[in-house]
Design an enzyme around this catalytic site. Sequence first.
Site, PDB file in Angstrom:
ATOM      1  N   GLU A 143       0.884  -1.181   0.000  1.00  0.00           N
ATOM      2  CA  GLU A 143       0.000   0.000   0.000  1.00  0.00           C
ATOM      3  C   GLU A 143       0.910   1.217   0.000  1.00  0.00           C
ATOM      4  OE1 GLU A 143      -3.228  -0.020  -0.171  1.00  0.00           O
ATOM      5  OE2 GLU A 143      -3.754  -2.070   0.371  1.00  0.00           O
TER       6      GLU A 143
ATOM      7  N   CYS B 297      -2.213   9.300   2.096  1.00  0.00           N
ATOM      8  CA  CYS B 297      -1.904   8.685   0.797  1.00  0.00           C
ATOM      9  C   CYS B 297      -2.958   9.108  -0.218  1.00  0.00           C
ATOM     10  CB  CYS B 297      -1.838   7.180   0.928  1.00  0.00           C
ATOM     11  SG  CYS B 297      -3.264   6.485   1.766  1.00  0.00           S
TER      12      CYS B 297
HETATM   13  P1  NAD Z   1       8.163   5.245   4.663  1.00  0.00           P
HETATM   14  O1  NAD Z   1       8.218   4.482   3.395  1.00  0.00           O
HETATM   15  O2  NAD Z   1       9.283   6.157   4.995  1.00  0.00           O
HETATM   16  O3  NAD Z   1       8.061   4.203   5.904  1.00  0.00           O
HETATM   17  C1  NAD Z   1       6.966   3.325   6.043  1.00  0.00           C
HETATM   18  C2  NAD Z   1       7.376   2.141   6.893  1.00  0.00           C
HETATM   19  O4  NAD Z   1       8.276   1.314   6.163  1.00  0.00           O
HETATM   20  C3  NAD Z   1       8.115   2.517   8.188  1.00  0.00           C
HETATM   21  O5  NAD Z   1       7.673   1.671   9.222  1.00  0.00           O
HETATM   22  C4  NAD Z   1       9.571   2.240   7.830  1.00  0.00           C
HETATM   23  O6  NAD Z   1      10.385   1.952   8.935  1.00  0.00           O
HETATM   24  C5  NAD Z   1       9.425   1.014   6.930  1.00  0.00           C
HETATM   25  N1  NAD Z   1      10.519   0.772   5.976  1.00  0.00           N
HETATM   26  C6  NAD Z   1      11.144   1.670   5.188  1.00  0.00           C
HETATM   27  N2  NAD Z   1      12.049   1.049   4.400  1.00  0.00           N
HETATM   28  C7  NAD Z   1      11.975  -0.275   4.694  1.00  0.00           C
HETATM   29  C8  NAD Z   1      12.659  -1.427   4.214  1.00  0.00           C
HETATM   30  N3  NAD Z   1      13.610  -1.341   3.271  1.00  0.00           N
HETATM   31  N4  NAD Z   1      12.348  -2.615   4.741  1.00  0.00           N
HETATM   32  C9  NAD Z   1      11.389  -2.728   5.684  1.00  0.00           C
HETATM   33  N5  NAD Z   1      10.712  -1.680   6.191  1.00  0.00           N
HETATM   34  C10 NAD Z   1      11.004  -0.457   5.688  1.00  0.00           C
HETATM   35  O7  NAD Z   1       6.774   6.018   4.671  1.00  0.00           O
HETATM   36  P2  NAD Z   1       6.233   7.129   5.698  1.00  0.00           P
HETATM   37  O8  NAD Z   1       6.974   8.393   5.502  1.00  0.00           O
HETATM   38  O9  NAD Z   1       6.110   6.562   7.070  1.00  0.00           O
HETATM   39  O10 NAD Z   1       4.725   7.295   5.168  1.00  0.00           O
HETATM   40  C11 NAD Z   1       4.356   8.084   4.084  1.00  0.00           C
HETATM   41  C12 NAD Z   1       4.160   7.273   2.823  1.00  0.00           C
HETATM   42  O11 NAD Z   1       3.248   6.209   3.053  1.00  0.00           O
HETATM   43  C13 NAD Z   1       3.545   8.089   1.701  1.00  0.00           C
HETATM   44  O12 NAD Z   1       4.187   7.757   0.505  1.00  0.00           O
HETATM   45  C14 NAD Z   1       2.090   7.633   1.674  1.00  0.00           C
HETATM   46  O13 NAD Z   1       1.443   7.822   0.451  1.00  0.00           O
HETATM   47  C15 NAD Z   1       2.248   6.191   2.026  1.00  0.00           C
HETATM   48  N6  NAD Z   1       1.013   5.630   2.546  1.00  0.00           N
HETATM   49  C16 NAD Z   1       0.293   4.798   1.733  1.00  0.00           C
HETATM   50  C17 NAD Z   1      -0.932   4.273   2.159  1.00  0.00           C
HETATM   51  C18 NAD Z   1      -1.744   3.380   1.277  1.00  0.00           C
HETATM   52  O14 NAD Z   1      -2.617   2.704   1.805  1.00  0.00           O
HETATM   53  N7  NAD Z   1      -1.526   3.344  -0.021  1.00  0.00           N
HETATM   54  C19 NAD Z   1      -1.398   4.589   3.455  1.00  0.00           C
HETATM   55  C20 NAD Z   1      -0.619   5.425   4.264  1.00  0.00           C
HETATM   56  C21 NAD Z   1       0.584   5.932   3.794  1.00  0.00           C
END
Ligand code: NAD
Length: 510
Positions: free
Chosen positions: A263, A297
Amino acid sequence: MQPKEFLRKLGLKAKNAGTWTGQQSLTGSARSIQSYSPVDGQLIGSVTTTTRDQYEQVITCAQEAFKVWRDMPAPKRGEIVRQYGDVLRQYKDPLGRLVSYEMGKSLQEGYGEVQEMIDICDFAVGLSRQLYGLTMHSERPAHRMYEQWHPLGIVGIISAFNFPVAVWSWNACIAWVCGDVCVWKASEKTPLCSIACQLLFQKVLKANNLPEGISCIINGDYKVGEMMTKDGRVPLVSATGSTRMGKTVGKTVAERLGRSLLELGGNNAIIVTPSADLKIVLTGAVFGAVGTAGQRCTTTRRLIVHSSMYNDVKNALAGAYKQLRIGDPLDANNHVGPLIDKGAVQNYLNAIEAVKKAGGTMVVDGGVLEGPGYESGCYVKPCVAEAQNSWDIVQHETFAPILYIMKYDTIEEAIAMQNGVPQGLSSAIMTGNLREAERFLSVAGSDCGIANVNIGTSGAEIGGAFGGEKETGGGRESGSDSWKAYMRRQTNTINYSESVPLAQGIKFDF
Ligand code: NAD
């Protein structure tokens, strides 16, 4: 009840909260994460990062719990989730406040998140009696053929900061009724929200004498997340976050032929047609663009407006933005709270710079707010810029309240612009014209996972399957038949005849 008092009441020494196998806190790690509130810049608490040894303990605990949980009839598992819904109803106020204080969204949105958790509990309870498989007619006489669904085992949940509690519950409540156990790695930016949810669920498990490992949490940044993505004992990783994260997680899980449910980022647009109701347009666009300070998002990032009404919409937007109140999100009078941290503020400033450099004109100026009430340095002004869809900056998701406005002349052109970005999460058309609406929803219309008519792009009801296409990752969670992602399908054939008819007419002479 104030957030820190709530955490203390849950038995949490917020100064040194540990990794949780379930009810048991595993402390002893040297590294810790400090959680600062973007609301006032204050330290809320520190959380220890999960070590490799602790991770092993968590997985063992979850594996043991799975053996008990999978044998419990699904409706009985639903009863546990029902009780969790009741606990959430009881703690809606303090949990909503904590969400608002740790993440920075408005109090109403904090409550809204907890309400979504309650709603998904209710949905999951009903679902626990509806995990249906099909019955097929066998081509062989006296044979019965059907399919059934079994749980997968451990579901790893990786969540983003912007929905620190709801997105986990969308996954966990469905996974639980399916018979899975969950290990959650929340965002390192909102660790206390996850610990609070965990402790509330543990109350229910304890009261029902169930193993703690049905729900576990691990804390830390991407390195802790990687422990799960690389781990063959975790058959499904459901990851919510940026497209950049999803590309890495998807690849890592695929390398071990595991399943991932992704997501990821959105770049959502509203098409405003000549027959649109301007009042609906304004409400949908402004709420969509500035709600959660542009950190959803599904935030509206692009407004594609018919040239005949472009100036009207532009002027109405400028007027509406003037009335926005920016400040403490716990104060119900404010519309817009802070961004999550100073890194996000920098990304916002860089994006404004980039759009100006590309030739964009500001309709509503941006900027960082300073002075009393804005000490955290995370409060910014929502802004609107005239831009071209093809510009690099417009093609990217900037997680901040920046709305790009652009013109179109024909509906085909508008749909092409709407689809002309790498992401495919949410989309909307504002129209009173049935033909335009149906065209937008047709196979040649929006290419997004969510397509709305006369509703903005932001938010979604839990009853539908939530997710998007292209760089949004293709995953679906929450409602509809999303539960199937959390189970494995088994086809069963039973022969109740006195012979074994072989396929393709093959015969053995014995
Ligand atoms: P992010 O990608 O920085 O982090 C999200 C999560 O992923 C965190 O828990 C982080 O520690 C983990 N993570 C990052 N790299 C990883 C890896 N290589 N391996 C395992 N885990 C890893 O995102 P953010 O800044 O917390 O959130 C914002 C983003 O999330 C925006 O792009 C938003 O659109 C998206 N988002 C999408 C949805 C959806 O349902 N499509 C919902 C909410 C947020």
